[in-house]
Design an enzyme around this catalytic site. Structure first.
Site, PDB file in Angstrom:
ATOM      1  N   GLU A   1      -4.898   7.775   0.930  1.00 35.08           N
ATOM      2  CA  GLU A   1      -5.234   6.950   2.099  1.00 35.08           C
ATOM      3  C   GLU A   1      -5.916   7.799   3.160  1.00 35.08           C
ATOM      4  O   GLU A   1      -5.462   8.897   3.503  1.00 35.08           O
ATOM      5  CB  GLU A   1      -3.945   6.319   2.673  1.00 35.08           C
TER       6      GLU A   1
ATOM      7  N   LYS B   1       5.802   2.249  -5.737  1.00 31.11           N
ATOM      8  CA  LYS B   1       4.980   3.220  -4.996  1.00 31.11           C
ATOM      9  C   LYS B   1       5.881   3.993  -4.026  1.00 31.11           C
ATOM     10  O   LYS B   1       6.722   3.400  -3.350  1.00 31.11           O
ATOM     11  CB  LYS B   1       3.862   2.519  -4.220  1.00 31.11           C
TER      12      LYS B   1
ATOM     13  N   SER C   1       3.337  -2.871   4.254  1.00 30.72           N
ATOM     14  CA  SER C   1       2.478  -3.347   5.347  1.00 30.72           C
ATOM     15  C   SER C   1       2.821  -4.805   5.670  1.00 30.72           C
ATOM     16  O   SER C   1       2.462  -5.304   6.739  1.00 30.72           O
ATOM     17  CB  SER C   1       1.000  -3.221   4.974  1.00 30.72           C
TER      18      SER C   1
HETATM   19  O1  KIV Z   1       2.086  -0.905   2.763  1.00 28.80           O
HETATM   20  C1  KIV Z   1       1.000  -0.928   2.209  1.00 28.80           C
HETATM   21  O2  KIV Z   1       0.353  -1.954   2.032  1.00 28.80           O
HETATM   22  C2  KIV Z   1       0.491   0.336   1.765  1.00 28.80           C
HETATM   23  C3  KIV Z   1      -0.870   0.319   1.249  1.00 28.80           C
HETATM   24  C4  KIV Z   1      -1.650   1.455   1.730  1.00 28.80           C
HETATM   25  C5  KIV Z   1      -0.711   0.212  -0.195  1.00 28.80           C
HETATM   26  O3  KIV Z   1       1.173   1.318   1.737  1.00 28.80           O
END
Ligand code: KIV
Length: 312
Positions: free
Chosen positions: A185, A118, A51
């Protein structure tokens, strides 16, 4: 700053939170000061999210974010954070092409100081490959921005029994593949609660209700530094943008009105040096008596009580 390894949040801490029903606090951070502040505030985990592309680079989506940009953010965050568990968000096309690409890029996140990576979607094979390489993975299901076009846009997921069962099935497969955490999410709270109860790994939510094992909010949403849109699940705790703008307006006014800089901001020159400099010349200057102000031996700004607190 001295790190106290006893305060470092690890997977053991996070699993214990789930076992004893203690909610885990997660927030995003993309740079050194944000990480320093998040850590001092005592958040449990920091996600260096892609993000960053939207909040700090001004892209319209997270799709253009590159590995090099992410690694740069991760290195800065890992220098600022001593205690929080650190999760690096793998950007678009850094894990999709092959297991080899996924492992190599996940490894770069670990070298940059992250504890875990992630990965968006039900990427069972990729998650297994990364976990088999000894790297912890957080999976991300529900609204997954990398596949937003396939989802028909940024839409709430798991709104039907059928789609919830699909997400639950994907979550089980990811856990079996070795995944350590799951982020959900944009889902209604009931399906998210069912998934959190069904799985052993900690399940965190961003817009997935209050019954999951912990909450994530994007820092820029939380402190008022992102204005493109505001999701329903976001709670703003301050308007940092307004605070910064006011400070910059006051600074501009002070400069224009000659109120900044003042005596406290000046360096001194000894009288005899000034006399030598002037000689017989007719150079113009305005003499200011700065009593008891010794010539400083270096040019470091005085530390305010605020940043002293952060530097402890
Ligand atoms: O990019 C991001 O900040 C995300 C959040 C939902 C963790 O994917």
């Amino acid at each position: 700053m001295t790190a106290n390894p006893k305060n470092k949040i690890t997977i053991i801490t996070l699993r214990r939170h789930k076992r004893i029903g203690q909610k885990t606090v997660l927030v995003t951070a993309y740079d050194y000061p944000q990480a320093l502040i998040a850590d001092k505030a005592g958040v449990d985990a920091i996600i260096v999210g892609d993000s960053a592309g939207m909040t700090t680079h001004g892209y319209k989506t997270t799709i253009p974010v590159t590995m090099d940009e992410m690694i740069n953010h991760c290195e800065a965050v890992s220098r600022g954070s001593q205690n929080a568990f650190l999760i690096g968000d793998m950007p678009y096309m850094s894990y999709q092409p092959s297991n080899q690409v996924a492992i190599e890029n996940a490894g770069r996140f670990i070298v940059s100081g992250m504890d875990c990576v992630k990965v968006e979607g039900a990427m069972i094979e990729r998650v297994k490959a990364i976990c088999d390489a000894g790297i912890m993975v957080m999976s991300h299901l529900g609204l997954t921005p990398h596949t937003r076009a396939k989802l028909g846009g940024y839409r709430v997921q798991g709104k039907t029994a059928q789609t919830t069962k699909i997400i639950l099935d994907q979550a089980r497969k990811l856990e079996d593949a070795g995944c350590s955490f799951l982020l959900l999410e944009a889902m209604p709270r009931e399906p998210a609660e069912i998934i959190a109860n069904e799985l052993k790994m900690p399940i965190y939510g961003i817009g997935a209700g209050d019954k999951v094992d912990g909450q994530l909010v994007i820092m820029h949403d939380l402190i008022g530094l992102f204005w493109e849109f505001k999701s329903k699940f976001v709670k703003r705790y301050c308007e940092a943008g307004e605070i910064i703008q006011t400070a910059l307006e006051e600074y501009s006014q002070d400069v224009r009105e000659g109120k900044f800089p003042t005596k406290e901001n000046f360096y001194a020159i000894k009288d005899e040096e000034l006399e030598k400099l002037l000689g017989d010349s007719s150079w113009k200057y305005e003499k200011l008596r700065v009593e008891n102000l010794a010539t400083p031996s270096h040019s470091v700004t005085p530390i305010t009580s605020k940043n002293k607190k952060l530097n402890k």
